[in-house]
Write a protein that holds these residues in place. Structure first.
Motif, PDB file in Angstrom:
ATOM      1  N   PRO A  17      -3.358 -13.402 -11.208  1.00  0.00           N
ATOM      2  CA  PRO A  17      -2.621 -12.870 -10.047  1.00  0.00           C
ATOM      3  C   PRO A  17      -3.332 -11.636  -9.477  1.00  0.00           C
ATOM      4  N   ARG A  18      -3.616 -11.690  -8.181  1.00  0.00           N
ATOM      5  CA  ARG A  18      -4.296 -10.575  -7.510  1.00  0.00           C
ATOM      6  C   ARG A  18      -3.289  -9.493  -7.133  1.00  0.00           C
ATOM      7  N   ILE A  19      -3.711  -8.249  -7.242  1.00  0.00           N
ATOM      8  CA  ILE A  19      -2.885  -7.104  -6.852  1.00  0.00           C
ATOM      9  C   ILE A  19      -3.365  -6.641  -5.480  1.00  0.00           C
ATOM     10  N   GLU A  20      -2.481  -6.619  -4.525  1.00  0.00           N
ATOM     11  CA  GLU A  20      -2.845  -6.156  -3.174  1.00  0.00           C
ATOM     12  C   GLU A  20      -3.049  -4.641  -3.225  1.00  0.00           C
ATOM     13  N   PRO A  21      -4.094  -4.137  -2.567  1.00  0.00           N
ATOM     14  CA  PRO A  21      -4.386  -2.695  -2.644  1.00  0.00           C
ATOM     15  C   PRO A  21      -3.236  -1.815  -2.162  1.00  0.00           C
ATOM     16  N   TRP A  22      -2.479  -2.258  -1.183  1.00  0.00           N
ATOM     17  CA  TRP A  22      -1.390  -1.446  -0.633  1.00  0.00           C
ATOM     18  C   TRP A  22      -0.147  -1.454  -1.521  1.00  0.00           C
ATOM     19  N   ASP A  23      -0.148  -2.261  -2.587  1.00  0.00           N
ATOM     20  CA  ASP A  23       0.969  -2.263  -3.523  1.00  0.00           C
ATOM     21  C   ASP A  23       0.800  -1.238  -4.643  1.00  0.00           C
TER      22      ASP A  23
ATOM     23  N   ASP B 224     -14.627   3.116  -2.414  1.00  0.00           N
ATOM     24  CA  ASP B 224     -14.335   3.667  -1.091  1.00  0.00           C
ATOM     25  C   ASP B 224     -13.676   2.613  -0.201  1.00  0.00           C
ATOM     26  N   ARG B 225     -14.219   1.408  -0.191  1.00  0.00           N
ATOM     27  CA  ARG B 225     -13.632   0.345   0.629  1.00  0.00           C
ATOM     28  C   ARG B 225     -12.244  -0.050   0.123  1.00  0.00           C
ATOM     29  N   TYR B 226     -12.085  -0.112  -1.184  1.00  0.00           N
ATOM     30  CA  TYR B 226     -10.782  -0.484  -1.743  1.00  0.00           C
ATOM     31  C   TYR B 226      -9.725   0.567  -1.385  1.00  0.00           C
ATOM     32  N   ILE B 227     -10.073   1.842  -1.540  1.00  0.00           N
ATOM     33  CA  ILE B 227      -9.146   2.924  -1.195  1.00  0.00           C
ATOM     34  C   ILE B 227      -8.804   2.884   0.289  1.00  0.00           C
ATOM     35  N   GLN B 228      -9.796   2.650   1.138  1.00  0.00           N
ATOM     36  CA  GLN B 228      -9.539   2.525   2.587  1.00  0.00           C
ATOM     37  C   GLN B 228      -8.533   1.420   2.867  1.00  0.00           C
TER      38      GLN B 228
ATOM     39  N   ARG C 210      -5.023   2.450   1.731  1.00  0.00           N
ATOM     40  CA  ARG C 210      -4.402   3.464   2.587  1.00  0.00           C
ATOM     41  C   ARG C 210      -4.042   2.910   3.956  1.00  0.00           C
ATOM     42  N   GLN C 211      -4.802   1.968   4.460  1.00  0.00           N
ATOM     43  CA  GLN C 211      -4.495   1.359   5.760  1.00  0.00           C
ATOM     44  C   GLN C 211      -3.267   0.461   5.691  1.00  0.00           C
ATOM     45  N   GLY C 212      -3.086  -0.218   4.557  1.00  0.00           N
ATOM     46  CA  GLY C 212      -1.986  -1.168   4.432  1.00  0.00           C
ATOM     47  C   GLY C 212      -0.704  -0.581   3.895  1.00  0.00           C
ATOM     48  N   ALA C 213      -0.747   0.607   3.347  1.00  0.00           N
ATOM     49  CA  ALA C 213       0.429   1.201   2.708  1.00  0.00           C
ATOM     50  C   ALA C 213       1.067   2.248   3.605  1.00  0.00           C
ATOM     51  N   GLU C 214       2.295   2.600   3.233  1.00  0.00           N
ATOM     52  CA  GLU C 214       2.936   3.736   3.888  1.00  0.00           C
ATOM     53  C   GLU C 214       2.082   4.963   3.585  1.00  0.00           C
ATOM     54  N   ARG C 215       1.927   5.827   4.563  1.00  0.00           N
ATOM     55  CA  ARG C 215       1.090   7.005   4.378  1.00  0.00           C
ATOM     56  C   ARG C 215       1.539   7.795   3.148  1.00  0.00           C
ATOM     57  N   GLY C 216       0.582   8.128   2.311  1.00  0.00           N
ATOM     58  CA  GLY C 216       0.859   8.949   1.155  1.00  0.00           C
ATOM     59  C   GLY C 216       1.275   8.191  -0.093  1.00  0.00           C
ATOM     60  N   ARG C 217       1.410   6.876  -0.010  1.00  0.00           N
ATOM     61  CA  ARG C 217       1.870   6.134  -1.187  1.00  0.00           C
ATOM     62  C   ARG C 217       0.829   6.122  -2.296  1.00  0.00           C
TER      63      ARG C 217
END
Length: 143
Positions: free
Chosen positions: A42-48, A74-78, A81-88
């Motif tokens: 099972p893949r974990i979405e970066p914004w989760d 760097d790409r994963y963090i980007q 952060r783009q897909g999540a609520e700011r600051g999550r």
């Protein structure tokens, strides 16, 4: 983590769910000798994610990081952060004291971490930086 694409133009990394340390010990090793889960896990979405511990070749107390040079984290963090609520997502760089540098060079694509942690050393985070800016003090290092 699992690297899906690793070319000079693109470096894509994904994280997959692993149930326990016993399962980790059975995973095949990547070319970097890191246990790598198969894409069938099972893949974990970066914004989760709420927290990401980020390895480094070097870190500084301004929360800049030097990795292996392919931009995987760097790409994963980007993406996170783009897909999540700011600051999550909180990112914490983890390294040995020997990897602490006075200043790590950075470029526009480098993601600034939220905090860095070294054994036997103070941690620097956004709150420390704000306090230092107001008081004129710098981050302290423990002996």
């Amino acid at each position: 983590p699992r690297v899906l694409k690793a070319t000079e133009d693109e470096a894509l990394m994904e994280f997959y769910e692993v149930k326990n340390m016993e399962e980790v010990s059975t995973l095949p090793l990547s070319k970097w000798k890191i246990p790598e889960p198969p894409e069938s896990f099972p893949r974990i979405e970066p914004w989760d994610l709420d927290l990401l511990l980020v390895p480094a070749v070097a870190l500084d107390l301004a929360r800049r990081r030097c990795g292996q040079g392919m931009g995987f984290y760097d790409r994963y963090i980007q993406r996170a952060r783009q897909g999540a609520e700011r600051g999550r997502l909180r990112t914490i760089g983890v390294a040995l004291t020997e990897q602490l540098c006075e200043e790590v060079p950075s470029e526009a694509h480098d993601e600034l971490l939220d905090a860095v942690i070294f054994p036997d050393c103070e941690a620097a985070d956004e709150a420390t930086e704000a306090t230092d800016a107001r008081t004129g003090a710098g981050a302290a290092r423990s002996p």
